[in-house]
Design an enzyme around this catalytic site. Structure first.
Site, mmCIF file in Angstrom:
data_model
loop_
_atom_site.group_PDB
_atom_site.id
_atom_site.type_symbol
_atom_site.label_atom_id
_atom_site.label_comp_id
_atom_site.label_asym_id
_atom_site.label_seq_id
_atom_site.Cartn_x
_atom_site.Cartn_y
_atom_site.Cartn_z
ATOM 1 C CE LYS A 211 43.459 5.974 -23.069
ATOM 2 N NZ LYS A 211 43.465 6.264 -24.511
ATOM 3 N NE ARG A 231 38.459 13.839 -25.438
ATOM 4 C CZ ARG A 231 39.474 13.555 -24.631
ATOM 5 N NH1 ARG A 231 40.162 12.452 -24.810
ATOM 6 N NH2 ARG A 231 39.805 14.377 -23.672
ATOM 7 C CG PHE A 354 34.264 1.649 -23.979
ATOM 8 C CD1 PHE A 354 33.668 2.691 -23.287
ATOM 9 C CD2 PHE A 354 35.171 1.939 -24.975
ATOM 10 C CE1 PHE A 354 33.964 4.011 -23.586
ATOM 11 C CE2 PHE A 354 35.477 3.260 -25.287
ATOM 12 C CZ PHE A 354 34.877 4.297 -24.586
ATOM 13 N NE ARG A 426 40.516 14.626 -18.067
ATOM 14 C CZ ARG A 426 40.714 14.077 -19.252
ATOM 15 N NH1 ARG A 426 41.037 12.793 -19.333
ATOM 16 N NH2 ARG A 426 40.585 14.786 -20.365
#
Length: 569
Positions: A211, A231, A354, A426
């Site tokens: 992270k 974001r 990623f 999430r």
């Protein structure tokens, strides 16, 4: 539609606990909006403004004119007034903005003023989350909720989805799909206290990504056009010319990449997050044509010559195949991303990707992680990908976690290789693990709440003990983590400790200790100690500790330097 009706709906939603009742209130308000009011009205119901930047800060909201006795504002009139405020610039802009803001608040009733304060401050807490609004939009438009949710996730724009659904129905919503150049809400990670809990959620084998201590970026490339989004879906292309250059050098024609950008020191270790954030906020790219999507011409050798739109690799569930994917990306032995680069070159932000959501005409959103990551390894060189290892055991994941921390990163994100890219959600497919810092600090002052917290003392001013003077040094503020029960308790408590009150900030005797969790320490010229806490939130009040036992400013600075020596609390 009258603005007072939006204010009434907002208040009613905040006062209602039932989910169905909330949805009914929101749906009824959406139905009553005129077509040209839907975008602004939906934004207000979501607790936000249509305009992302207005130049209106807390100070401007404190000294408000007397409210109007009668409601006269419409949704369209409020939106027009805020739009005018948001574009004020140049000489005399501060005075002009104040004049326009005063005129708007003068025309607003007390209830409308309260809603405006919440909207401008971004602290309107009425319980109308995106999920509820998606259901309310579906109810108002009389269409299936699934279509609204999918359109919302792909577009990332609640206002657009509301307007499309209410004016065009399900058929119009179906036209909202993944498009290169249009940002979409990123997949988010849940949290776990340790790698064992994270792997319990994801299952095994799991992929463990470092992270990074950077900023989330979503990069879109179409031919020679590149656009970079945050974001929150803000376009920051012009601020990251180094990222644009790297993406233009990739052997792809079209792509949507998910990753992070961060600033490195000369050894390849990450610089403090504050420096990365500041660089991204202020860096202005060299002139590249002036468009929001920076246009740079790359040679034909950088394009994928085959043009094959079906080149995504096939799934392979075996741990060995996952290891091959990680190894192909150059990540299995390099938890500190970027060590192989000349990190000091140009002193710029470097991208580390990623995930890959689209490649040369093929959408990968619904493919399992292993498929997307294999495609990523094929399209992006190892130096531009995050550190990634495959863990079949808790011990392997713990080793990766320790390696990431040793490399200066925030922690790890443990991921299920079977999961699709869950846009805007999430869940348990991605779970982040970070070391949690806590400090026992002293409350120095508290601010009066507004909006949903009207009548309570809310925002805490936090101080660390200065062992040299016996006094306290302010580290910042927080209202995060405060439940209604805590708000009620602390309002009474700090009224007892109050020594001064300017109508906004109540200064208190420095006696109450509070345990604060935070993600890190950053330098800050705003506070006398020169440091501030990142993402501070309240865990609990410590009535078992005296202020003289609170943690010191030295401890805070040690944590910031990466050398905490705090004894057991």
């Amino acid at each position: 539609m009258r603005f007072i009706d939006i204010a009434a709906t907002s208040a009613a939603v905040a006062a209602t606990s039932g989910r169905k009742a909330k949805i009914g209130l929101l749906a009824e308000a959406l139905r009553r909006l005129d077509p040209d009011e839907i975008v602004a009205g939906a934004a207000y119901l979501a607790g936000e403004l249509r305009q992302r930047q207005t130049g209106v800060g807390y100070a401007s909201l404190r000294d408000r004119p007397e409210p109007a006795a009668e409601a006269s504002l419409t949704v369209a009139a409020v939106d027009a007034a805020i739009a005018e405020i948001s574009v004020v610039a140049g000489a005399g802009s501060q005075a002009r903005r104040k004049q326009l803001l005063g005129a708007l608040f003068s025309a607003a009733t007390i209830d409308e003023q309260q809603l405006l304060v919440g909207l401008f401050s971004g602290e309107l807490r009425q319980g109308a989350q995106a999920g509820l609004l998606a259901e309310a939009i579906a109810s108002a438009a009389e269409i299936p909720t699934a279509g609204v949710r999918r359109a919302l996730l792909l577009s990332g724009d609640l206002k657009l989805v509301a307007a499309t659904a209410l004016t065009g129905g399900a058929a119009a919503l179906a036209e909202i799909h993944l498009r290169v150049g249009t940002p979409l809400s990123p997949m988010l990670a849940g949290s776990a206290p340790d790698v064992a809990a994270a792997m319990l959620a994801t299952g095994t084998p799991a992929v463990v990504d470092a992270k990074l201590d950077g900023i989330r970026i979503q990069v879109h490339r179409s031919g020679n056009d590149v656009a970079i989004y945050t974001r929150s879906l803000d376009d920051i292309t012009a601020r990251l010319p180094e990222v644009v250059a790297e993406v233009l050098a990739l052997p792809v024609r079209e792509a949507i990449l998910d990753g992070e950008a961060m600033l490195l020191d000369e050894s390849g270790r990450p610089r403090p997050f504050q420096e990365t954030s500041s660089r991204a906020a202020t860096r202005v790219a060299a002139a590249r044509g002036g468009s929001s999507a920076t246009r740079s011409r790359a040679g034909s050798s950088t394009d994928r010559s085959s043009g094959d739109s079906s080149a995504a690799p096939s799934p392979d569930a075996s741990p060995a195949a996952l290891s091959r994917d990680a190894s192909a990306a150059g990540l299995s032995g390099a938890p500190a991303a970027g060590h192989s680069r000349d990190a000091s070159a140009a002193g710029g932000l470097r991208p580390y990707f990623f995930d890959l959501l689209h490649l040369d005409g093929t959408d990968l959103l619904d493919e399992p992680g292993r498929t997307r990551w294999a495609a990523l390894a094929d399209a992006v060189p190892p130096a531009s990908t995050v550190s990634r290892v495959v863990a079949e055991t808790e011990e392997q994941a713990a080793d990766a976690f320790a390696a990431a921390l040793a490399a200066g990163q925030e922690g790890v994100v443990i991921k299920s290789p079977d999961a699709p890219y869950d846009v805007g959600r999430r869940g348990s497919a991605w779970v982040k693990v970070k070391p949690r810092h806590t400090l026992d600090l002293v409350v120095l002052a508290v601010e009066r709440g507004h909006g949903r917290r009207q009548g309570w003392l809310s925002n805490l001013h936090l101080g660390a003990r200065d062992p040299r003077t016996g006094g306290f040094i302010m580290l910042g503020k927080t209202f995060k983590g405060l439940t209604d029960e805590l708000l009620r308790w602390q309002t009474e408590r700090f009224r007892e400790l109050a020594v001064a009150d300017d109508g906004w900030v109540v200064t208190v005797r420095p006696e109450q200790v509070v345990e604060i969790a935070f993600d890190g320490v950053q330098t800050s010229p705003r506070y006398p100690g020169g440091v501030a806490l990142r993402f501070a939130r309240v865990l609990r009040y410590r009535d078992d500790k005296r202020a003289s036992e609170a943690d010191t400013i030295d401890m805070v600075k040690e944590i910031g330097a990466g050398h905490p020596t705090r004894p057991d609390a």
